[in-house]
Scaffold this motif. Structure first.
Motif, PDB file in Angstrom:
ATOM      1  N   TRP A  47       0.814   0.347  -0.671  1.00  0.00           N
ATOM      2  CA  TRP A  47       0.073   1.585  -0.925  1.00  0.00           C
ATOM      3  C   TRP A  47      -0.802   1.936   0.273  1.00  0.00           C
ATOM      4  O   TRP A  47      -0.870   3.089   0.681  1.00  0.00           O
ATOM      5  CB  TRP A  47      -0.789   1.490  -2.179  1.00  0.00           C
ATOM      6  CG  TRP A  47      -1.688   2.681  -2.303  1.00  0.00           C
ATOM      7  CD1 TRP A  47      -3.027   2.735  -2.087  1.00  0.00           C
ATOM      8  CD2 TRP A  47      -1.296   4.028  -2.621  1.00  0.00           C
ATOM      9  NE1 TRP A  47      -3.504   4.019  -2.257  1.00  0.00           N
ATOM     10  CE2 TRP A  47      -2.454   4.831  -2.582  1.00  0.00           C
ATOM     11  CE3 TRP A  47      -0.076   4.626  -2.928  1.00  0.00           C
ATOM     12  CZ2 TRP A  47      -2.429   6.198  -2.845  1.00  0.00           C
ATOM     13  CZ3 TRP A  47      -0.066   5.994  -3.195  1.00  0.00           C
ATOM     14  CH2 TRP A  47      -1.227   6.762  -3.142  1.00  0.00           C
ATOM     15  N   ARG A  48      -1.480   0.960   0.868  1.00  0.00           N
ATOM     16  CA  ARG A  48      -2.352   1.245   2.013  1.00  0.00           C
ATOM     17  C   ARG A  48      -1.561   1.857   3.159  1.00  0.00           C
ATOM     18  O   ARG A  48      -2.003   2.807   3.808  1.00  0.00           O
ATOM     19  CB  ARG A  48      -3.084  -0.022   2.453  1.00  0.00           C
ATOM     20  CG  ARG A  48      -4.250  -0.373   1.547  1.00  0.00           C
ATOM     21  CD  ARG A  48      -5.128  -1.475   2.122  1.00  0.00           C
ATOM     22  NE  ARG A  48      -4.570  -2.802   1.928  1.00  0.00           N
ATOM     23  CZ  ARG A  48      -4.669  -3.498   0.812  1.00  0.00           C
ATOM     24  NH1 ARG A  48      -5.303  -3.008  -0.226  1.00  0.00           N
ATOM     25  NH2 ARG A  48      -4.144  -4.697   0.725  1.00  0.00           N
ATOM     26  N   LYS A  49      -0.358   1.321   3.409  1.00  0.00           N
ATOM     27  CA  LYS A  49       0.496   1.865   4.477  1.00  0.00           C
ATOM     28  C   LYS A  49       0.976   3.275   4.127  1.00  0.00           C
ATOM     29  O   LYS A  49       0.969   4.165   4.981  1.00  0.00           O
ATOM     30  CB  LYS A  49       1.688   0.946   4.724  1.00  0.00           C
ATOM     31  CG  LYS A  49       1.318  -0.333   5.430  1.00  0.00           C
ATOM     32  CD  LYS A  49       2.540  -1.219   5.626  1.00  0.00           C
ATOM     33  CE  LYS A  49       2.153  -2.515   6.315  1.00  0.00           C
ATOM     34  NZ  LYS A  49       3.304  -3.417   6.466  1.00  0.00           N
ATOM     35  N   LEU A  50       1.402   3.459   2.891  1.00  0.00           N
ATOM     36  CA  LEU A  50       1.876   4.774   2.458  1.00  0.00           C
ATOM     37  C   LEU A  50       0.745   5.796   2.528  1.00  0.00           C
ATOM     38  O   LEU A  50       0.948   6.933   2.968  1.00  0.00           O
ATOM     39  CB  LEU A  50       2.444   4.691   1.044  1.00  0.00           C
ATOM     40  CG  LEU A  50       2.979   5.982   0.437  1.00  0.00           C
ATOM     41  CD1 LEU A  50       4.083   6.595   1.302  1.00  0.00           C
ATOM     42  CD2 LEU A  50       3.479   5.730  -0.980  1.00  0.00           C
ATOM     43  N   ARG A  51      -0.443   5.410   2.108  1.00  0.00           N
ATOM     44  CA  ARG A  51      -1.606   6.298   2.137  1.00  0.00           C
ATOM     45  C   ARG A  51      -1.879   6.758   3.569  1.00  0.00           C
ATOM     46  O   ARG A  51      -2.072   7.957   3.821  1.00  0.00           O
ATOM     47  CB  ARG A  51      -2.824   5.549   1.571  1.00  0.00           C
ATOM     48  CG  ARG A  51      -4.095   6.348   1.560  1.00  0.00           C
ATOM     49  CD  ARG A  51      -5.251   5.509   0.993  1.00  0.00           C
ATOM     50  NE  ARG A  51      -6.474   6.272   0.924  1.00  0.00           N
ATOM     51  CZ  ARG A  51      -7.301   6.470   1.935  1.00  0.00           C
ATOM     52  NH1 ARG A  51      -7.045   5.932   3.106  1.00  0.00           N
ATOM     53  NH2 ARG A  51      -8.392   7.202   1.770  1.00  0.00           N
ATOM     54  N   LEU A  52      -1.866   5.826   4.515  1.00  0.00           N
ATOM     55  CA  LEU A  52      -2.096   6.186   5.915  1.00  0.00           C
ATOM     56  C   LEU A  52      -0.985   7.102   6.434  1.00  0.00           C
ATOM     57  O   LEU A  52      -1.255   8.067   7.160  1.00  0.00           O
ATOM     58  CB  LEU A  52      -2.210   4.927   6.775  1.00  0.00           C
ATOM     59  CG  LEU A  52      -2.532   5.165   8.239  1.00  0.00           C
ATOM     60  CD1 LEU A  52      -3.831   5.955   8.408  1.00  0.00           C
ATOM     61  CD2 LEU A  52      -2.617   3.838   8.981  1.00  0.00           C
ATOM     62  N   THR A  53       0.254   6.835   6.043  1.00  0.00           N
ATOM     63  CA  THR A  53       1.383   7.690   6.435  1.00  0.00           C
ATOM     64  C   THR A  53       1.160   9.124   5.963  1.00  0.00           C
ATOM     65  O   THR A  53       1.379  10.082   6.720  1.00  0.00           O
ATOM     66  CB  THR A  53       2.704   7.139   5.846  1.00  0.00           C
ATOM     67  OG1 THR A  53       2.934   5.837   6.379  1.00  0.00           O
ATOM     68  CG2 THR A  53       3.876   8.045   6.145  1.00  0.00           C
ATOM     69  N   ILE A  54       0.709   9.294   4.721  1.00  0.00           N
ATOM     70  CA  ILE A  54       0.488  10.635   4.161  1.00  0.00           C
ATOM     71  C   ILE A  54      -0.674  11.314   4.878  1.00  0.00           C
ATOM     72  O   ILE A  54      -0.594  12.501   5.223  1.00  0.00           O
ATOM     73  CB  ILE A  54       0.231  10.560   2.638  1.00  0.00           C
ATOM     74  CG1 ILE A  54       1.437   9.957   1.914  1.00  0.00           C
ATOM     75  CG2 ILE A  54      -0.130  11.925   2.077  1.00  0.00           C
ATOM     76  CD1 ILE A  54       2.768  10.653   2.171  1.00  0.00           C
ATOM     77  N   LEU A  55      -1.762  10.591   5.119  1.00  0.00           N
ATOM     78  CA  LEU A  55      -2.908  11.181   5.815  1.00  0.00           C
ATOM     79  C   LEU A  55      -2.518  11.631   7.218  1.00  0.00           C
ATOM     80  O   LEU A  55      -2.908  12.719   7.654  1.00  0.00           O
ATOM     81  CB  LEU A  55      -4.075  10.188   5.860  1.00  0.00           C
ATOM     82  CG  LEU A  55      -4.719   9.868   4.513  1.00  0.00           C
ATOM     83  CD1 LEU A  55      -5.711   8.724   4.655  1.00  0.00           C
ATOM     84  CD2 LEU A  55      -5.388  11.099   3.926  1.00  0.00           C
ATOM     85  N   GLU A  56      -1.725  10.826   7.912  1.00  0.00           N
ATOM     86  CA  GLU A  56      -1.269  11.201   9.255  1.00  0.00           C
ATOM     87  C   GLU A  56      -0.303  12.384   9.193  1.00  0.00           C
ATOM     88  O   GLU A  56      -0.396  13.310  10.004  1.00  0.00           O
ATOM     89  CB  GLU A  56      -0.624  10.003   9.947  1.00  0.00           C
ATOM     90  CG  GLU A  56      -1.636   8.943  10.336  1.00  0.00           C
ATOM     91  CD  GLU A  56      -1.003   7.663  10.864  1.00  0.00           C
ATOM     92  OE1 GLU A  56       0.228   7.449  10.679  1.00  0.00           O
ATOM     93  OE2 GLU A  56      -1.747   6.855  11.456  1.00  0.00           O
TER      94      GLU A  56
END
Length: 121
Positions: A47-56
């Motif tokens: 989730w942390r990786k996916l969250r950063l992907t979406i924010l970027e």
């Protein structure tokens, strides 16, 4: 002259019940959701990786208001990754990048939650 504290209340306890009703509903919802197994998904590295992907992907910009997501939690302009369609524990909806958007905490905690409570989101 009578003291203010000795005067009868005109609006009575009904007003306090009205003010507390939405908070009680929110509390019940949060308590119910806290016991759901999918809550643990938010604590995973995935989730942390996916969250950063979406924010970027969304350039740290709220997709609903256009506000730059530069604040630090709990600021209204801090970043939240929101599920466009509530997942209700459905892993397909939870992990689907097309169902995620970057939004401001202020928008998420007010407008989005209001829409969800009314069944409009």
């Amino acid at each position: 002259m009578a003291k203010l504290s000795s005067l009868p209340q005109r609006l009575g306890p009904a007003v306090s019940k009205l003010k507390q009703a939405p908070r009680d509903e929110i509390s019940r919802t949060r308590m119910r959701d806290a016991t759901q197994p999918w809550r643990a998904w938010y604590k995973t590295e995935r989730w942390r990786k996916l969250r950063l992907t979406i924010l970027e992907r969304d350039l740290f910009t709220c997709q609903q208001t256009g506000v730059m997501l530069i604040g630090k939690y709990p600021a209204n302009d801090s970043p939240v990754v929101d599920h466009k369609v509530p997942h209700h524990g459905d892993p397909v909806l939870f992990w689907d990048e097309r169902n995620l958007q970057a939004v401001a905490k202020g928008w998420h905690d007010a407008t989005k939650q209001s829409l969800e409570r009314r069944g409009l989101a």
